[in-house]
Design a protein around this motif. Sequence first.
Motif, PDB file in Angstrom:
ATOM      1  N   GLU B  23       0.797  -1.230   0.000  1.00  0.00           N
ATOM      2  CA  GLU B  23       0.000   0.000   0.000  1.00  0.00           C
ATOM      3  C   GLU B  23       0.833   1.286   0.000  1.00  0.00           C
ATOM      4  O   GLU B  23       0.590   2.169  -0.813  1.00  0.00           O
ATOM      5  CB  GLU B  23      -0.944   0.009   1.214  1.00  0.00           C
ATOM      6  CG  GLU B  23      -1.858  -1.213   1.296  1.00  0.00           C
ATOM      7  CD  GLU B  23      -2.816  -1.343   0.123  1.00  0.00           C
ATOM      8  OE1 GLU B  23      -3.166  -0.312  -0.480  1.00  0.00           O
ATOM      9  OE2 GLU B  23      -3.201  -2.474  -0.212  1.00  0.00           O
ATOM     10  N   LEU B  24       1.768   1.411   0.944  1.00  0.00           N
ATOM     11  CA  LEU B  24       2.495   2.689   1.054  1.00  0.00           C
ATOM     12  C   LEU B  24       3.257   3.007  -0.228  1.00  0.00           C
ATOM     13  O   LEU B  24       3.340   4.157  -0.654  1.00  0.00           O
ATOM     14  CB  LEU B  24       3.455   2.664   2.252  1.00  0.00           C
ATOM     15  CG  LEU B  24       2.814   2.594   3.636  1.00  0.00           C
ATOM     16  CD1 LEU B  24       3.887   2.456   4.718  1.00  0.00           C
ATOM     17  CD2 LEU B  24       1.956   3.818   3.914  1.00  0.00           C
ATOM     18  N   ILE B  25       3.790   1.957  -0.844  1.00  0.00           N
ATOM     19  CA  ILE B  25       4.607   2.150  -2.045  1.00  0.00           C
ATOM     20  C   ILE B  25       3.806   2.794  -3.188  1.00  0.00           C
ATOM     21  O   ILE B  25       4.370   3.509  -4.014  1.00  0.00           O
ATOM     22  CB  ILE B  25       5.233   0.789  -2.499  1.00  0.00           C
ATOM     23  CG1 ILE B  25       6.316   0.981  -3.560  1.00  0.00           C
ATOM     24  CG2 ILE B  25       4.178  -0.173  -3.029  1.00  0.00           C
ATOM     25  CD1 ILE B  25       7.592   1.534  -3.062  1.00  0.00           C
ATOM     26  N   LYS B  26       2.493   2.547  -3.191  1.00  0.00           N
ATOM     27  CA  LYS B  26       1.672   2.992  -4.329  1.00  0.00           C
ATOM     28  C   LYS B  26       1.704   4.501  -4.536  1.00  0.00           C
ATOM     29  O   LYS B  26       1.701   4.970  -5.655  1.00  0.00           O
ATOM     30  CB  LYS B  26       0.207   2.567  -4.121  1.00  0.00           C
ATOM     31  CG  LYS B  26      -0.053   1.103  -4.339  1.00  0.00           C
ATOM     32  CD  LYS B  26      -1.531   0.840  -4.127  1.00  0.00           C
ATOM     33  CE  LYS B  26      -1.829  -0.644  -4.089  1.00  0.00           C
ATOM     34  NZ  LYS B  26      -3.178  -0.890  -3.537  1.00  0.00           N
ATOM     35  N   ASP B  27       1.674   5.263  -3.437  1.00  0.00           N
ATOM     36  CA  ASP B  27       1.554   6.717  -3.606  1.00  0.00           C
ATOM     37  C   ASP B  27       2.637   7.495  -2.865  1.00  0.00           C
ATOM     38  O   ASP B  27       2.535   8.701  -2.683  1.00  0.00           O
ATOM     39  CB  ASP B  27       0.157   7.196  -3.145  1.00  0.00           C
ATOM     40  CG  ASP B  27      -0.127   6.849  -1.699  1.00  0.00           C
ATOM     41  OD1 ASP B  27       0.688   6.132  -1.085  1.00  0.00           O
ATOM     42  OD2 ASP B  27      -1.162   7.292  -1.166  1.00  0.00           O
ATOM     43  N   VAL B  28       3.701   6.768  -2.457  1.00  0.00           N
ATOM     44  CA  VAL B  28       4.729   7.446  -1.654  1.00  0.00           C
ATOM     45  C   VAL B  28       5.420   8.562  -2.447  1.00  0.00           C
ATOM     46  O   VAL B  28       5.702   9.640  -1.900  1.00  0.00           O
ATOM     47  CB  VAL B  28       5.724   6.427  -1.046  1.00  0.00           C
ATOM     48  CG1 VAL B  28       6.561   5.726  -2.110  1.00  0.00           C
ATOM     49  CG2 VAL B  28       6.630   7.091  -0.027  1.00  0.00           C
ATOM     50  N   LEU B  29       5.652   8.342  -3.738  1.00  0.00           N
ATOM     51  CA  LEU B  29       6.330   9.376  -4.538  1.00  0.00           C
ATOM     52  C   LEU B  29       5.420  10.587  -4.731  1.00  0.00           C
ATOM     53  O   LEU B  29       5.865  11.734  -4.646  1.00  0.00           O
ATOM     54  CB  LEU B  29       6.753   8.806  -5.893  1.00  0.00           C
ATOM     55  CG  LEU B  29       7.864   7.747  -5.862  1.00  0.00           C
ATOM     56  CD1 LEU B  29       8.130   7.211  -7.262  1.00  0.00           C
ATOM     57  CD2 LEU B  29       9.141   8.307  -5.265  1.00  0.00           C
ATOM     58  N   GLU B  30       4.144  10.308  -4.971  1.00  0.00           N
ATOM     59  CA  GLU B  30       3.185  11.393  -5.193  1.00  0.00           C
ATOM     60  C   GLU B  30       3.007  12.227  -3.910  1.00  0.00           C
ATOM     61  O   GLU B  30       2.994  13.458  -3.950  1.00  0.00           O
ATOM     62  CB  GLU B  30       1.847  10.783  -5.622  1.00  0.00           C
ATOM     63  CG  GLU B  30       0.850  11.801  -6.122  1.00  0.00           C
ATOM     64  CD  GLU B  30      -0.505  11.171  -6.391  1.00  0.00           C
ATOM     65  OE1 GLU B  30      -0.597   9.945  -6.549  1.00  0.00           O
ATOM     66  OE2 GLU B  30      -1.478  11.949  -6.422  1.00  0.00           O
ATOM     67  N   ARG B  31       2.918  11.543  -2.782  1.00  0.00           N
ATOM     68  CA  ARG B  31       2.750  12.277  -1.513  1.00  0.00           C
ATOM     69  C   ARG B  31       4.004  13.082  -1.192  1.00  0.00           C
ATOM     70  O   ARG B  31       3.932  14.180  -0.642  1.00  0.00           O
ATOM     71  CB  ARG B  31       2.413  11.319  -0.370  1.00  0.00           C
ATOM     72  CG  ARG B  31       0.950  10.893  -0.379  1.00  0.00           C
ATOM     73  CD  ARG B  31       0.604  10.060   0.841  1.00  0.00           C
ATOM     74  NE  ARG B  31       1.100   8.708   0.746  1.00  0.00           N
ATOM     75  CZ  ARG B  31       2.101   8.209   1.440  1.00  0.00           C
ATOM     76  NH1 ARG B  31       2.740   8.952   2.319  1.00  0.00           N
ATOM     77  NH2 ARG B  31       2.481   6.964   1.285  1.00  0.00           N
ATOM     78  N   ASP B  32       5.163  12.513  -1.535  1.00  0.00           N
ATOM     79  CA  ASP B  32       6.418  13.238  -1.323  1.00  0.00           C
ATOM     80  C   ASP B  32       6.425  14.508  -2.185  1.00  0.00           C
ATOM     81  O   ASP B  32       6.784  15.584  -1.712  1.00  0.00           O
ATOM     82  CB  ASP B  32       7.597  12.333  -1.699  1.00  0.00           C
ATOM     83  CG  ASP B  32       8.936  13.063  -1.635  1.00  0.00           C
ATOM     84  OD1 ASP B  32       9.320  13.481  -0.532  1.00  0.00           O
ATOM     85  OD2 ASP B  32       9.565  13.228  -2.692  1.00  0.00           O
ATOM     86  N   ALA B  33       5.998  14.377  -3.424  1.00  0.00           N
ATOM     87  CA  ALA B  33       6.002  15.538  -4.332  1.00  0.00           C
ATOM     88  C   ALA B  33       5.021  16.612  -3.863  1.00  0.00           C
ATOM     89  O   ALA B  33       5.328  17.803  -3.884  1.00  0.00           O
ATOM     90  CB  ALA B  33       5.654  15.083  -5.747  1.00  0.00           C
ATOM     91  N   LYS B  34       3.843  16.181  -3.428  1.00  0.00           N
ATOM     92  CA  LYS B  34       2.791  17.139  -3.071  1.00  0.00           C
ATOM     93  C   LYS B  34       2.803  17.543  -1.597  1.00  0.00           C
ATOM     94  O   LYS B  34       2.106  18.489  -1.221  1.00  0.00           O
ATOM     95  CB  LYS B  34       1.420  16.548  -3.414  1.00  0.00           C
ATOM     96  CG  LYS B  34       1.204  16.361  -4.911  1.00  0.00           C
ATOM     97  CD  LYS B  34      -0.184  15.812  -5.160  1.00  0.00           C
ATOM     98  CE  LYS B  34      -0.453  15.648  -6.645  1.00  0.00           C
ATOM     99  NZ  LYS B  34      -1.683  14.895  -6.898  1.00  0.00           N
TER     100      LYS B  34
END
Lengths: 249, 379
Positions: B23-34
């Motif tokens: 789960e965490l891997i799915k949106d970790v980059l997007e959350r980091d960016a935003k």
Amino acid sequence: MKILICLSNVPDTTTKIKFTGDNTQFDAAGVQWIINPWDELALTRALEIKETSGTTIEKVTVLTVGKADTEPTLRKALAIGADDAVRIDAEPKDAYQVAAQITGFVKEQPYDIILCGIESSDYNGSTVGGMLAEFLDSPSVSSVSGLFLENGQIRLNREIDGGQEVLETMIPFVAIVQKGIAKEPRIPSMRGIMMARSKPLTVKPAVAADELTGFTAFELPPPHAKCKMIDAENVGELVKVFRNELKII
Amino acid sequence: MDFNLTEEQLMIRQAAKDYAERELIKDVLERDAKGEFPWQHAKNLAELGFFGMMIDPKYGGGGMDTLSYILAIEEFSKIDAAMAVVISVHNSLVSYGVEKYGTEEQKEKYLPVLASGSRIGAFLLSEPEAGSDASYQKTTAEDKGDHYLLNGTKNWISNAGSGSVYIVMAHTHPELGHKGINAFIVEKEWAGISLAPHEDKMGLRSSDTHSVMFTDVKVPRENRIGADGFGFKYAMKMLEGGRMGIAAQATGIAAGAFERSLQYAQERKAFGKPIIEHQAIAFKLADMAVKLEAARNFVYKAAWLKDTGQPYGQASSMAKLYCADAAMEITTEAVQIHGGYGYVKEYHVERLMREAKVTQIYEGTSEIQRIVIARGLVR
């Protein structure tokens, strides 16, 4: 109604497979053991049905045929939410011997719904579920990708080429389940993990049943051949490789 | 010495690993960016019980030991150190303190909501002018009899926006120095509390960090933790445990970077062979593996000391100092091993390197850890 899930204790799917004794035995050193992925999905679906069907499902039991070292796998199933666990104290040898062990237990303690994964991810035999149904003289449905309990009636979905079959069955029955039966396996909660130790895990003696087949040797697939890039324009080179190296033309 | 984990500890570690990898891997980059707070993950992890791991089951927690918690933080941090710090602050700086030093009324009121994760905890010690010198508190809690009046500003507060159960340190008796500080349980909804915008940070970008302003906030007397003047000692005690959580976070960041590097080095080829077969890369990986192993041993030992009822402050500081440095070194080498790919976001290691840096800074800088350790040596 009671549901029984037959669990296999299998090596983690990322395990590097090795053999010992001149390729006659699986090398279990350092292997992490898990619930067979199809069986884990079966357990997940059983719990979903139990949670959504009010009091219809009295309990969900997990069972494995194995020695004491398989108990952590059973306790993980208890942590995920099974009500109790049964270990039949026998080293699993072949499908016949395993199915005979489960039959012995189910004849003593009947279950309404018996779920088996379509195969175990280690030996991929795909035989235990069918044999079990035969020994129990129960209906069996294979390749089940949907299991529903509605007003006391069972509905099963089977994937077939280009479509789906919908079946009904009498109870008790054995369903041999595949991918799709549940979306994804559950992660045990902290509470589930702590409660797992206090849930019943019963050890049953093996019944007399000898294996009918045995492994004489295992063979690992040859290492992947190296990839050779040939320019799209160079058909002559491709034909040469086909003829001289691969000898397929 | 028994280095084997129990069956429960192995299951907890696997549960955290499964959640992170699925789960965490799915949106970790997007959350980091935003810079978005992981609300849905926080809700899911609360349902799985990670927010109340160590709280006594009679208050709705899991009743697990410190090592179990450390293992979970490590696994989350391999993929998402921001999610890990939300849980770390909540568990070790807030829930643990209320349970250890709170009155029965405080425990009954706050532990069930902290255990269920329906309220997230935040720890408010740092101030614009009081970071490493935590005794230099400018925030005041004026004793008004049945309540205290809270005024001042807190800085760099993790979970300040997502959280709503605050542990706030403030001076009641400035003339007594650090012995005049009190700790209070404060609810974010109370009148007079305002937040500055979310800090735009180098790493841990999806954990929400704010400054918090208190203007004449009425805090009921019964919300003071411990005896009058216990606040500074309380804060230091909390940090002893908190540092272990950060050490585990740093170890997880390092482990995540190491595992990615090991895999990459076996797949990436240069000069006709996988780069791991070049000694320059193989030796880097060997050094990284040694540091990672040492980091794990430091933090697991600190957890073991706490679980067996022994003093753990010194071990916790050593673990934090070592693990934070190891995380910085290992993630820097991970970027180097990945070459150009390491410098882009898709391969995660540049993010892990950014996340490692803060572990040398927060919950006591590496310099402060050395002061704590040195003082411990001559005590």
